[in-house]
Structures are given as structure tokens and as C-alpha cells.
Design a protein around this motif. Structure first.
Motif, PDB file in Angstrom:
ATOM      1  N   PRO A 104       0.786  -1.338  -0.042  1.00 34.96           N
ATOM      2  CA  PRO A 104      -0.079   0.022   0.048  1.00 34.96           C
ATOM      3  C   PRO A 104       0.971   1.118   0.100  1.00 34.96           C
ATOM      4  O   PRO A 104       1.917   1.581   0.465  1.00 34.96           O
ATOM      5  N   THR A 105       0.114   2.246  -0.624  1.00 33.84           N
ATOM      6  CA  THR A 105       0.754   3.541  -0.588  1.00 33.84           C
ATOM      7  C   THR A 105       0.159   4.654   0.164  1.00 33.84           C
ATOM      8  O   THR A 105       0.385   5.479   0.324  1.00 33.84           O
ATOM      9  N   ILE A 106      -0.957   3.824   0.741  1.00 39.38           N
ATOM     10  CA  ILE A 106      -1.531   4.859   1.898  1.00 39.38           C
ATOM     11  C   ILE A 106      -1.526   3.802   3.265  1.00 39.38           C
ATOM     12  O   ILE A 106      -1.751   2.730   3.004  1.00 39.38           O
ATOM     13  N   HIS A 107      -1.405   4.532   4.191  1.00 40.11           N
ATOM     14  CA  HIS A 107      -1.349   3.889   5.627  1.00 40.11           C
ATOM     15  C   HIS A 107      -1.863   4.561   6.757  1.00 40.11           C
ATOM     16  O   HIS A 107      -1.767   5.771   6.934  1.00 40.11           O
ATOM     17  N   PRO A 108      -2.737   4.086   7.581  1.00 39.10           N
ATOM     18  CA  PRO A 108      -3.287   2.771   7.237  1.00 39.10           C
ATOM     19  C   PRO A 108      -4.436   2.500   6.138  1.00 39.10           C
ATOM     20  O   PRO A 108      -4.467   3.720   5.390  1.00 39.10           O
ATOM     21  N   GLN A 109      -4.795   1.463   6.111  1.00 39.71           N
ATOM     22  CA  GLN A 109      -5.465   1.155   4.796  1.00 39.71           C
ATOM     23  C   GLN A 109      -6.990   1.454   5.009  1.00 39.71           C
ATOM     24  O   GLN A 109      -7.557   0.428   5.706  1.00 39.71           O
ATOM     25  N   PRO A 110      -7.929   2.259   4.394  1.00 37.44           N
ATOM     26  CA  PRO A 110      -9.292   2.418   4.653  1.00 37.44           C
ATOM     27  C   PRO A 110      -9.799   1.692   3.349  1.00 37.44           C
ATOM     28  O   PRO A 110      -9.248   1.173   2.490  1.00 37.44           O
ATOM     29  N   GLU A 111     -11.188   1.462   3.467  1.00 34.07           N
ATOM     30  CA  GLU A 111     -11.723   0.559   2.441  1.00 34.07           C
ATOM     31  C   GLU A 111     -11.986   1.306   1.127  1.00 34.07           C
ATOM     32  O   GLU A 111     -12.101   0.718   0.119  1.00 34.07           O
ATOM     33  N   THR A 112     -11.812   2.589   1.047  1.00 32.94           N
ATOM     34  CA  THR A 112     -11.933   3.683   0.035  1.00 32.94           C
ATOM     35  C   THR A 112     -10.820   3.352  -0.788  1.00 32.94           C
ATOM     36  O   THR A 112     -10.662   3.809  -2.082  1.00 32.94           O
ATOM     37  N   TYR A 113      -9.493   2.906  -0.154  1.00 39.10           N
ATOM     38  CA  TYR A 113      -8.218   2.617  -0.899  1.00 39.10           C
ATOM     39  C   TYR A 113      -8.245   1.467  -1.985  1.00 39.10           C
ATOM     40  O   TYR A 113      -8.803   0.464  -1.790  1.00 39.10           O
ATOM     41  N   TRP A 114      -7.947   1.704  -3.174  1.00 41.18           N
ATOM     42  CA  TRP A 114      -8.036   0.826  -4.393  1.00 41.18           C
ATOM     43  C   TRP A 114      -6.909  -0.032  -4.450  1.00 41.18           C
ATOM     44  O   TRP A 114      -6.973  -1.140  -5.144  1.00 41.18           O
ATOM     45  N   GLY A 115      -5.864   0.199  -3.739  1.00 46.56           N
ATOM     46  CA  GLY A 115      -4.507  -0.824  -3.578  1.00 46.56           C
ATOM     47  C   GLY A 115      -3.636  -0.542  -4.672  1.00 46.56           C
ATOM     48  O   GLY A 115      -3.787   0.266  -5.819  1.00 46.56           O
ATOM     49  N   ASN A 116      -2.398  -1.364  -4.469  1.00 47.40           N
ATOM     50  CA  ASN A 116      -1.336  -1.334  -5.363  1.00 47.40           C
ATOM     51  C   ASN A 116      -0.760  -2.764  -5.619  1.00 47.40           C
ATOM     52  O   ASN A 116       0.042  -3.116  -5.003  1.00 47.40           O
ATOM     53  N   VAL A 117      -1.525  -3.105  -6.592  1.00 44.81           N
ATOM     54  CA  VAL A 117      -1.190  -4.558  -6.885  1.00 44.81           C
ATOM     55  C   VAL A 117      -0.737  -5.070  -7.916  1.00 44.81           C
ATOM     56  O   VAL A 117      -0.922  -4.405  -9.035  1.00 44.81           O
ATOM     57  N   ASN A 118       0.373  -5.995  -8.059  1.00 40.70           N
ATOM     58  CA  ASN A 118       1.171  -6.555  -9.287  1.00 40.70           C
ATOM     59  C   ASN A 118       0.099  -7.531  -9.864  1.00 40.70           C
ATOM     60  O   ASN A 118       0.177  -8.764  -9.187  1.00 40.70           O
ATOM     61  N   PRO A 119      -0.334  -7.284 -10.986  1.00 38.64           N
ATOM     62  CA  PRO A 119      -1.446  -8.239 -11.621  1.00 38.64           C
ATOM     63  C   PRO A 119      -0.724  -9.528 -11.959  1.00 38.64           C
ATOM     64  O   PRO A 119      -1.534 -10.469 -12.614  1.00 38.64           O
ATOM     65  N   ILE A 120       0.605  -9.429 -12.235  1.00 35.04           N
ATOM     66  CA  ILE A 120       1.240 -10.866 -12.878  1.00 35.04           C
ATOM     67  C   ILE A 120       2.108 -11.072 -12.117  1.00 35.04           C
ATOM     68  O   ILE A 120       3.006 -11.769 -12.346  1.00 35.04           O
ATOM     69  N   GLY A 121       2.408 -10.626 -10.399  1.00 32.16           N
ATOM     70  CA  GLY A 121       3.269 -11.205  -9.846  1.00 32.16           C
ATOM     71  C   GLY A 121       3.121 -12.542  -9.096  1.00 32.16           C
ATOM     72  O   GLY A 121       2.002 -13.035  -9.420  1.00 32.16           O
ATOM     73  N   PRO A 122       4.014 -13.029  -8.455  1.00 28.11           N
ATOM     74  CA  PRO A 122       3.872 -14.402  -7.814  1.00 28.11           C
ATOM     75  C   PRO A 122       2.787 -14.507  -6.616  1.00 28.11           C
ATOM     76  O   PRO A 122       2.340 -15.625  -6.410  1.00 28.11           O
ATOM     77  N   ARG A 123       2.409 -13.240  -6.196  1.00 28.97           N
ATOM     78  CA  ARG A 123       1.095 -13.275  -5.536  1.00 28.97           C
ATOM     79  C   ARG A 123      -0.307 -12.999  -6.071  1.00 28.97           C
ATOM     80  O   ARG A 123      -1.387 -12.945  -5.336  1.00 28.97           O
ATOM     81  N   ALA A 124      -0.049 -12.724  -7.263  1.00 26.09           N
ATOM     82  CA  ALA A 124      -1.517 -12.354  -7.768  1.00 26.09           C
ATOM     83  C   ALA A 124      -2.480 -13.312  -7.958  1.00 26.09           C
ATOM     84  O   ALA A 124      -3.718 -13.106  -7.946  1.00 26.09           O
ATOM     85  N   CYS A 125      -2.204 -14.713  -8.098  1.00 28.43           N
ATOM     86  CA  CYS A 125      -3.220 -15.534  -8.081  1.00 28.43           C
ATOM     87  C   CYS A 125      -4.049 -15.306  -6.980  1.00 28.43           C
ATOM     88  O   CYS A 125      -5.407 -15.607  -6.903  1.00 28.43           O
ATOM     89  N   TYR A 126      -3.476 -15.282  -5.846  1.00 28.78           N
ATOM     90  CA  TYR A 126      -4.477 -14.675  -4.556  1.00 28.78           C
ATOM     91  C   TYR A 126      -5.171 -13.523  -4.436  1.00 28.78           C
ATOM     92  O   TYR A 126      -6.257 -13.222  -4.314  1.00 28.78           O
ATOM     93  N   ASP A 127      -4.129 -12.350  -4.653  1.00 27.89           N
ATOM     94  CA  ASP A 127      -4.551 -10.903  -4.539  1.00 27.89           C
ATOM     95  C   ASP A 127      -5.563 -10.670  -5.421  1.00 27.89           C
ATOM     96  O   ASP A 127      -6.635 -10.039  -5.225  1.00 27.89           O
TER      97      ASP A 127
END
Length: 317
Positions: free
Chosen positions: A128-151
Motif C-alpha cells: 500500500p501507498t496509503i497507511h493505514p488502509q481504509p476501504e476506499t483505497y483501491w490498492g497497489n497490486v502487481n497483477p502478474i506477480g507471484p502473489r497475483a493468483c491470491y490478490d
């Protein structure tokens, strides 16, 4: 859904998992008829030892990706590998369990007018680039990284559930679960609490990644289950809801706390930081406090002590 009412049927997918099994126990204690489904991809039937002695619990081997034939007024969807070791072992199964599983449950709820309480995750916020994370935060996710299957699997499941509510009026409720710990965690799940406790109890090196200054917030499982039940009891819920403990600890602080509780001879060992591993993670639970009066009650040292005793008994130490 009112607690203490005449028995009503609840379906828990992922019932043999860590959180799922604790939820099953609590629902039985609250006088519900409970159907549990699990493929045992990562679940463990020993987690249901107590539940299986209750005549109001009914277990079925099954996969949430397949059509389900269970009539339940409320569905808690806890089905999905939730630790990096497990979800990266079979990324295809992880992603399809989230996405196809949500689709199957929507189909069922559409026909039976069931409520779906979806176990989403703080991983939808990525690094996250926002801390702490509120529900309004859209996230900072790598869509093709090793964690993407879960995220991304969990993010897509949220999309399906929200669109089902918009299109057909299905009562879907999304809970974003932050780091949760407690008895019944798997020894080999790769989560930091289970890793540190197992290592400390066996006097193995405590494995820290990076400089150990990345932070997490740890919620004891009983507090998390209380929050899930309160969400289910609401007349309705608009938008996602964070559930977790907002107290924040670095990995070094967690390791030091566990070492002091175990009185271990383990030493700290530093390893490279995994790819896409978030450096900070803490929930903003303002909405949970307002909507369900949620306030975690179990302090970290107390929760860790209970978890350590459970691990000690299971390791026969």
C-alpha cells in the motif's frame, strides 16, 4: 439472522481451515445448524474434531468451484488457500477457487435468496501507498506477480459479488480480513506467526526477511470470528468492511515477543525480502467500529501465549 433464534442453517465453505473451523465452532455454540464444505486442499479434518461431535454439524467433502446443493440462509465463503506457501503452490487452483467459487455461490444465493459473507483479504491493497488502509483505497497490486493468483483472485471475487448485488439484489457482504492468528494454524503455512512460533519452540533460527522492519497488525482469531458474526447479523452492508487489529508491530518486535514467551535459544536469521511482499499493513477499522461496534479484545501477548500452548501440545513438546 439473530443469534439465539430457532435453528437456522448456515453454510461454511473452507470449514476445515484455520479460520473456518473456529467459525464453525462459534456458530454451533450460537445454536445454528451448520453445514461445512471443504476440499481439504489446505484444510485439516482435525480442526473439526469438536464440531464433528455435534449432531447439528454436517460435513461434506466438496469443492466450491463445483455446483453446491445445500439450502442455507447464510453462506460464509472462507474457501481459498490463504498463505503464500499454499496459494503459490497451485496458483491456478487458488485463483479459480476465488473467482469460480464466488460465481457458484452467487448462483446458489440467487436461487435461494441467501446472504453471502465473503472472506476477502487485506491483500487486495497490495503493497500500500496509503497507511493505514481504509476501504476506499483501491490498492497497489502487481497483477502478474507471484502473489497475483491470491490478490487478484480475491479482487475479482469482490467484483462479482458487488455486481451480483447491483444486478440481482443478492445480499452480498465483503469482509477484508487482515492478518489473523491463533490455535490451529498450520505449522507449514509460511505465515509469520506460525513460522516464528514453530521455530522458537524447536530452537531453530527465526527467519526474518529484509531488515525485519516491515510491519503487520495481528488479530486473534476469536476477535475476527466475532466480527464475522456481527457482519452476518446486520440488516445489510454497503461496501467492503475491514476486520483486523489496528495495533502495528514490526517483524523484529514480533520475533522478540515470541522469543520472550517461549524462552527459546533461537537466533535471528535475515533472508532476502520476497517479491511483492508488502512493507506495511494496518487496517483502518473506523467503519467496523461505526457499523458493528467492532473492537479487538485480545492483546498480542495474550493471543500469542494461547497460540504457543496450542502449538506446544500439537508438537508434543
Amino acid at each position: 439472522m439473530a443469534l439465539g433464534s430457532s435453528r437456522r442453517t448456515v453454510l461454511v465453505t473452507g470449514a476445515a481451515g484455520f479460520i473456518g473451523s473456529h467459525l464453525v465452532d462459534r456458530l454451533l455454540a450460537e445454536n445454528f445448524e451448520v453445514v461445512g464444505i471443504d476440499s481439504l486442499l489446505t484444510g485439516d479434518l482435525t480442526n473439526l474434531t469438536s464440531a464433528n461431535r455435534d449432531p447439528h454439524f454436517h460435513f461434506q467433502m466438496g469443492d466450491v468451484r463445483e455446483p453446491l446443493n445445500v439450502h442455507a440462509e447464510v453462506i460464509f465463503n472462507m474457501a481459498c488457500p490463504a498463505s503464500p506457501v499454499h496459494y503459490q503452490h497451485d496458483p491456478y487452483a487458488t485463483l479459480t477457487t476465488s473467482v469460480v467459487g464466488a460465481q457458484r455461490l452467487i448462483d446458489q444465493a440467487r436461487g435461494m435468496r441467501s446472504t453471502i459473507v465473503q472472506a476477502s483479504t487485506s491483500e487486495v491493497y497490495g503493497d500500500p501507498t496509503i497507511h493505514p488502509q481504509p476501504e476506499t483505497y483501491w490498492g497497489n497490486v502487481n497483477p502478474i506477480g507471484p502473489r497475483a493468483c491470491y490478490d487478484e483472485g480475491k479482487r475479482a471475487a469482490e467484483t462479482l459479488l458487488v455486481d451480483a448485488k447491483r444486478a440481482w439484489g443478492i445480499d452480498t457482504r465483503i469482509v477484508r480480513i487482515f492478518n489473523t492468528y491463533g490455535p490451529r494454524m498450520a505449522f507449514n503455512d509460511g505465515r509469520v506467526v506460525s513460522n516464528f512460533i514453530a521455530q522458537a519452540l524447536t530452537n531453530q533460527p527465526i527467519t526474518l526477511y529484509g531488515d525485519g522492519r516491515q510491519s503487520r497488525s495481528f488479530c486473534y482469531v476469536d476477535d475476527l470470528v466475532e466480527g464475522l458474526l456481527r457482519v452476518a447479523m446486520l440488516p445489510t452492508l454497503d461496501g467492503p468492511l475491514n476486520l483486523g487489529n489496528p495495533q502495528e508491530f514490526t517483524m523484529v518486535e514480533l520475533a522478540d515477543t515470541i522469543l520472550s514467551l517461549v524462552d527459546s535459544a533461537s537466533e535471528l536469521m535475515y533472508l532476502p525480502l520476497p517479491v511483492d511482499d508488502p512493507r506495511v499493513r494496518r487496517p483502518d477499522i473506523t467503519k467496523a467500529k461505526d457499523v458493528i461496534q467492532f473492537e479487538p479484545a485480545v492483546e498480542l501477548r495474550e493471543g500469542l501465549s494461547r497460540t504457543i500452548e496450542n502449538f506446544r501440545s500439537r508438537l508434543a513438546l
